[in-house]
Design a protein around this motif. Structure first.
Motif, PDB file in Angstrom:
ATOM      1  N   LEU A   1      -1.249 -10.589   7.937  1.00 32.23           N
ATOM      2  CA  LEU A   1      -2.318 -11.057   8.820  1.00 32.23           C
ATOM      3  C   LEU A   1      -3.667 -10.407   8.512  1.00 32.23           C
ATOM      4  CD1 LEU A   1      -0.499 -11.130  12.283  1.00 32.23           C
ATOM      5  CD2 LEU A   1      -1.483 -13.100  11.090  1.00 32.23           C
ATOM      6  N   ALA A   2      -3.645  -9.312   7.758  1.00 30.41           N
ATOM      7  CA  ALA A   2      -4.858  -8.537   7.543  1.00 30.41           C
ATOM      8  C   ALA A   2      -5.962  -9.327   6.853  1.00 30.41           C
ATOM      9  CB  ALA A   2      -4.544  -7.280   6.729  1.00 30.41           C
ATOM     10  N   GLY A   3      -5.590 -10.322   6.053  1.00 32.99           N
ATOM     11  CA  GLY A   3      -6.615 -11.077   5.346  1.00 32.99           C
ATOM     12  C   GLY A   3      -7.433 -11.977   6.238  1.00 32.99           C
ATOM     13  N   LEU A   4      -6.980 -12.207   7.461  1.00 30.94           N
ATOM     14  CA  LEU A   4      -7.666 -13.173   8.308  1.00 30.94           C
ATOM     15  C   LEU A   4      -8.839 -12.607   9.110  1.00 30.94           C
ATOM     16  CD1 LEU A   4      -6.014 -16.198   9.828  1.00 30.94           C
ATOM     17  CD2 LEU A   4      -7.723 -15.021  11.187  1.00 30.94           C
ATOM     18  N   PRO A   5      -8.694 -11.510   9.856  1.00 33.79           N
ATOM     19  CA  PRO A   5      -9.793 -11.080  10.724  1.00 33.79           C
ATOM     20  C   PRO A   5     -11.091 -10.754   9.996  1.00 33.79           C
ATOM     21  CG  PRO A   5      -7.741 -10.021  11.358  1.00 33.79           C
ATOM     22  CD  PRO A   5      -7.490 -10.690  10.047  1.00 33.79           C
ATOM     23  N   ALA A   6     -11.033  -9.912   8.969  1.00 34.33           N
ATOM     24  CA  ALA A   6     -12.262  -9.541   8.276  1.00 34.33           C
ATOM     25  C   ALA A   6     -12.884 -10.730   7.546  1.00 34.33           C
ATOM     26  CB  ALA A   6     -11.982  -8.408   7.287  1.00 34.33           C
ATOM     27  N   SER A   7     -12.042 -11.553   6.945  1.00 30.76           N
ATOM     28  CA  SER A   7     -12.555 -12.733   6.249  1.00 30.76           C
ATOM     29  C   SER A   7     -13.193 -13.709   7.225  1.00 30.76           C
ATOM     30  CB  SER A   7     -11.415 -13.434   5.489  1.00 30.76           C
ATOM     31  OG  SER A   7     -10.888 -12.603   4.487  1.00 30.76           O
ATOM     32  N   ALA A   8     -12.613 -13.838   8.411  1.00 35.14           N
ATOM     33  CA  ALA A   8     -13.160 -14.759   9.404  1.00 35.14           C
ATOM     34  C   ALA A   8     -14.556 -14.333   9.827  1.00 35.14           C
ATOM     35  CB  ALA A   8     -12.232 -14.836  10.614  1.00 35.14           C
ATOM     36  N   MET A   9     -14.744 -13.042  10.080  1.00 38.03           N
ATOM     37  CA  MET A   9     -16.060 -12.550  10.497  1.00 38.03           C
ATOM     38  C   MET A   9     -17.097 -12.793   9.399  1.00 38.03           C
ATOM     39  SD  MET A   9     -15.523 -11.447  13.543  1.00 38.03           S
ATOM     40  CE  MET A   9     -14.231 -10.775  14.610  1.00 38.03           C
ATOM     41  N   ALA A  10     -16.717 -12.481   8.154  1.00 46.43           N
ATOM     42  CA  ALA A  10     -17.645 -12.684   7.046  1.00 46.43           C
ATOM     43  C   ALA A  10     -17.923 -14.172   6.825  1.00 46.43           C
ATOM     44  CB  ALA A  10     -17.074 -12.065   5.774  1.00 46.43           C
ATOM     45  N   PHE A  11     -16.905 -14.996   6.957  1.00 44.76           N
ATOM     46  CA  PHE A  11     -17.044 -16.441   6.810  1.00 44.76           C
ATOM     47  C   PHE A  11     -18.061 -16.993   7.809  1.00 44.76           C
ATOM     48  CE2 PHE A  11     -14.972 -20.797   7.388  1.00 44.76           C
ATOM     49  CZ  PHE A  11     -15.433 -21.290   6.174  1.00 44.76           C
TER      50      PHE A  11
ATOM     51  N   PHE B   1      -5.317 -25.170  11.191  1.00 46.04           N
ATOM     52  CA  PHE B   1      -6.415 -24.444  10.548  1.00 46.04           C
ATOM     53  C   PHE B   1      -6.735 -25.044   9.182  1.00 46.04           C
ATOM     54  CE2 PHE B   1      -7.643 -21.203   7.459  1.00 46.04           C
ATOM     55  CZ  PHE B   1      -8.832 -20.742   8.020  1.00 46.04           C
ATOM     56  N   ARG B   2      -5.700 -25.265   8.391  1.00 48.00           N
ATOM     57  CA  ARG B   2      -5.933 -25.759   7.026  1.00 48.00           C
ATOM     58  C   ARG B   2      -6.566 -27.149   7.031  1.00 48.00           C
ATOM     59  NH1 ARG B   2      -7.677 -26.769   3.148  1.00 48.00           N
ATOM     60  NH2 ARG B   2      -6.956 -26.555   0.991  1.00 48.00           N
ATOM     61  N   LEU B   3      -6.200 -27.977   7.997  1.00 48.44           N
ATOM     62  CA  LEU B   3      -6.742 -29.333   8.056  1.00 48.44           C
ATOM     63  C   LEU B   3      -8.179 -29.365   8.563  1.00 48.44           C
ATOM     64  CD1 LEU B   3      -3.667 -31.283   9.508  1.00 48.44           C
ATOM     65  CD2 LEU B   3      -4.488 -31.269   7.135  1.00 48.44           C
ATOM     66  N   LEU B   4      -8.547 -28.411   9.410  1.00 47.39           N
ATOM     67  CA  LEU B   4      -9.849 -28.452  10.068  1.00 47.39           C
ATOM     68  C   LEU B   4     -10.929 -27.612   9.399  1.00 47.39           C
ATOM     69  CD1 LEU B   4      -8.750 -28.214  13.825  1.00 47.39           C
ATOM     70  CD2 LEU B   4      -9.774 -30.199  12.694  1.00 47.39           C
ATOM     71  N   VAL B   5     -10.562 -26.491   8.799  1.00 45.95           N
ATOM     72  CA  VAL B   5     -11.585 -25.559   8.318  1.00 45.95           C
ATOM     73  C   VAL B   5     -12.431 -26.207   7.221  1.00 45.95           C
ATOM     74  CG1 VAL B   5     -10.070 -24.471   6.588  1.00 45.95           C
ATOM     75  CG2 VAL B   5     -12.008 -23.195   7.558  1.00 45.95           C
ATOM     76  N   PRO B   6     -13.770 -26.189   7.370  1.00 47.37           N
ATOM     77  CA  PRO B   6     -14.632 -26.804   6.343  1.00 47.37           C
ATOM     78  C   PRO B   6     -14.745 -25.922   5.110  1.00 47.37           C
ATOM     79  CG  PRO B   6     -15.954 -25.826   8.076  1.00 47.37           C
ATOM     80  CD  PRO B   6     -14.527 -25.690   8.518  1.00 47.37           C
ATOM     81  N   ARG B   7     -15.162 -26.535   4.025  1.00 45.71           N
ATOM     82  CA  ARG B   7     -15.374 -25.774   2.798  1.00 45.71           C
ATOM     83  C   ARG B   7     -16.573 -24.845   2.954  1.00 45.71           C
ATOM     84  NH1 ARG B   7     -12.537 -27.313  -1.527  1.00 45.71           N
ATOM     85  NH2 ARG B   7     -11.414 -29.315  -1.443  1.00 45.71           N
TER      86      ARG B   7
ATOM     87  N   GLY C   1     -23.296 -29.462  15.812  1.00 46.79           N
ATOM     88  CA  GLY C   1     -23.055 -30.254  14.616  1.00 46.79           C
ATOM     89  C   GLY C   1     -21.566 -30.424  14.355  1.00 46.79           C
ATOM     90  N   PRO C   2     -21.173 -31.478  13.610  1.00 46.02           N
ATOM     91  CA  PRO C   2     -19.739 -31.723  13.350  1.00 46.02           C
ATOM     92  C   PRO C   2     -19.085 -30.602  12.556  1.00 46.02           C
ATOM     93  CG  PRO C   2     -21.136 -33.160  12.017  1.00 46.02           C
ATOM     94  CD  PRO C   2     -22.032 -32.510  13.022  1.00 46.02           C
ATOM     95  N   GLY C   3     -19.820 -30.043  11.596  1.00 45.97           N
ATOM     96  CA  GLY C   3     -19.265 -28.947  10.815  1.00 45.97           C
ATOM     97  C   GLY C   3     -19.005 -27.718  11.670  1.00 45.97           C
ATOM     98  N   TYR C   4     -19.915 -27.440  12.587  1.00 45.19           N
ATOM     99  CA  TYR C   4     -19.764 -26.301  13.479  1.00 45.19           C
ATOM    100  C   TYR C   4     -18.551 -26.491  14.394  1.00 45.19           C
ATOM    101  CZ  TYR C   4     -21.013 -22.709  16.922  1.00 45.19           C
ATOM    102  OH  TYR C   4     -20.997 -21.612  17.760  1.00 45.19           O
ATOM    103  N   ARG C   5     -18.371 -27.713  14.882  1.00 47.14           N
ATOM    104  CA  ARG C   5     -17.227 -27.984  15.762  1.00 47.14           C
ATOM    105  C   ARG C   5     -15.908 -27.828  15.015  1.00 47.14           C
ATOM    106  NH1 ARG C   5     -20.708 -32.062  17.887  1.00 47.14           N
ATOM    107  NH2 ARG C   5     -19.767 -33.641  16.505  1.00 47.14           N
ATOM    108  N   ARG C   6     -15.851 -28.363  13.778  1.00 45.58           N
ATOM    109  CA  ARG C   6     -14.628 -28.219  12.992  1.00 45.58           C
ATOM    110  C   ARG C   6     -14.321 -26.749  12.717  1.00 45.58           C
ATOM    111  NH1 ARG C   6     -14.317 -31.402   7.629  1.00 45.58           N
ATOM    112  NH2 ARG C   6     -12.284 -30.371   7.705  1.00 45.58           N
ATOM    113  N   MET C   7     -15.358 -26.004  12.349  1.00 41.50           N
ATOM    114  CA  MET C   7     -15.159 -24.585  12.092  1.00 41.50           C
ATOM    115  C   MET C   7     -14.688 -23.865  13.358  1.00 41.50           C
ATOM    116  SD  MET C   7     -17.852 -21.737  10.700  1.00 41.50           S
ATOM    117  CE  MET C   7     -17.716 -22.271   8.997  1.00 41.50           C
TER     118      MET C   7
END
Length: 440
Positions: free
Chosen positions: A150-160, A219-225, A43-49
């Motif tokens: 950088l610490a805010g990124l790895p754990a948040s990414a997994m949960a996201f 990242f900011r331009l591509l990541v979906p809501r 899906g397009p959302g999956y590709r953007r993510m």
């Protein structure tokens, strides 16, 4: 999948427990199938993510390990020993380990997407300041702050990903994020190696900083809501209870330990390998040493393929293969030829990234509530392993040469194999008891 390792129970428990309300949907009326409106492969959302998280992964590892390939040059320029220079790497990973839990709690309040964007932006800005550090102490301090950022990124990414992607695609999605890590680690080291050879290590660090800025913008331009995030405040007491609950889970504890042990090997090997290759009998120039890290491409393939590997041999089987591959690579690097060392690094990298992808995705599937904190604990253990690996690996190299670093790595892999074997035997025993109870 076989009856038990750190991952077998994950599948069973994930299937047995429905998704929590905090990771299903923010709408009052959830669909009958909680997975139906999540992102699916193709899906397009999956590709953007996927592209967004890939860019974030590239920036994370490029920044986190930006000084690793430059350690011999830093040692020579600042007149410091390898174990002292290694702290420019260990300080960043230790900063990440210490910051990942409190920042993951903020992601519960402000959102994964917001925190990932802020984390990547701040880390990229600091990267532009790092080349101007006047001394080793200042360089280490800036690297520690960068690690916390950088610490805010790895754990948040997994949960996201766990909240937004269908469960069956989670391993593959996290594998792509880890693949971005491997690309970042590779490109950062190659760029710094050749730039340092021509213009010095400070200019090399500036080049990595510019690359991180580009990744942050992409990242900011591509990541979906986020469509399934529900904001909630996490106070200190609630956070302590949540962390205690995760640490009380024996499966999660095993996954945390395995992640730390794999990263101990990886941190030790890649912190020290530059010193070995610039010394006798190799005497390789800085640019060639940096190019050695092209083997990270193997990590890109192995992490992205982790989902298929789990489907064929199960999570425990995948972990056993990762341990065996890493150990074989360590032994191969003892040979005194560039070809053998390179082949050994290929095996170590493939084994590490496969093991990391399996363990980290297992954490995300095991935790049914407070996934960000569960992933944060994994990242904390993982990067503590990196810090210890870098520091202990450099100390072992200083005391006993490359064989000392290899011995440290083999000890870590024996530990990972023992944990997985314990889990396997425990699950087999549980299945026997279940069979006997049914027969009775």
């Amino acid at each position: 999948m076989p009856p038990a390792d750190t991952g077998a129970s994950v599948t069973d428990r994930a299937a047995a427990s429905p998704p929590s309300s905090s990771s299903s949907s923010s709408s009052p009326a959830a669909p009958a199938d909680p997975e139906s409106d999540k992102l699916r492969p193709g899906g397009p959302g999956y590709r953007r993510m996927s592209f967004a998280l890939f860019a974030a992964g590239v920036a994370t590892f490029a920044l986190l390990y930006s000084t690793q390939a430059l350690l011999p040059a830093i040692s020579a320029d600042l007149d410091v020993a390898p174990d002292q220079a290694s702290w420019t790497v260990s300080a960043a990973t230790l900063g990440l380990a210490l910051g990942v839990i409190p920042l993951s709690a903020l992601s519960e309040r402000f959102g994964r997407r917001t925190l990932m964007t802020a984390s990547l932006t701040v880390a990229a800005v600091i990267a532009l300041l790092v080349p101007f550090a006047p001394s080793l102490g200042t360089l280490i301090a800036l690297r520690a702050v960068q690690g916390v950022a950088l610490a805010g990124l790895p754990a948040s990414a997994m949960a996201f990903l766990a909240e937004e992607v269908r469960a069956k695609a989670l391993v593959a999605a996290i594998g792509l994020f880890v693949a971005g890590n491997s690309i970042g680690g590779m490109s950062g080291r190659i760029v710094t190696g050749w730039v340092a050879q021509a213009w010095g290590w400070r200019v090399a660090l500036g080049a990595v900083g510019l690359m991180a800025v580009v990744c942050a913008v992409a990242f900011r331009l591509l990541v979906p809501r986020a469509r399934h995030f529900v904001s909630r405040s996490v106070g200190p007491r609630a956070l302590a209870r949540t962390l205690g609950g995760h640490l009380a889970d024996p499966l999660l504890r095993r996954l945390y330990a395995i992640g730390a042990l794999f990263m101990t090997v990886f941190g030790a090997v890649y912190t020290v390998i530059g010193y070995r290759l610039v010394a006798e009998p190799f005497h390789l120039p800085q640019g060639i040493v940096g190019s050695i890290f092209v083997v990270y491409l193997v990590g890109t393939v192995s992490s992205a393929a982790a989902g298929k590997l789990v489907g064929r041999v199960g999570r425990r089987g995948a972990l056993y293969l990762a341990v065996g591959t890493t150990a074989a690579g360590l032994l191969l690097t003892l040979a005194a030829t560039v070809a053998a060392v390179l082949a050994g690094l290929v095996l170590i990298t493939a084994g590490f990234f496969a093991g990391h992808a399996v363990a980290s995705s297992s954490v995300s599937r095991t935790a049914k509530t407070a996934r960000a904190q569960a992933s944060a604990l994994y990242q904390c253990a993982y990067y503590i392993g990196s810090s210890l690996g870098g520091a202990l690996g450099a100390a072992a190299f200083h005391a006993a040469g490359w064989s000392g670093t290899v011995l440290l790595g083999l000890a870590a892999m024996v530990g990972a194999a023992a944990i997985t074997l314990y889990a396997t035997r425990k699950a087999v025993a549980e299945r026997r008891l279940l069979s006997l109870s049914k027969a009775a």
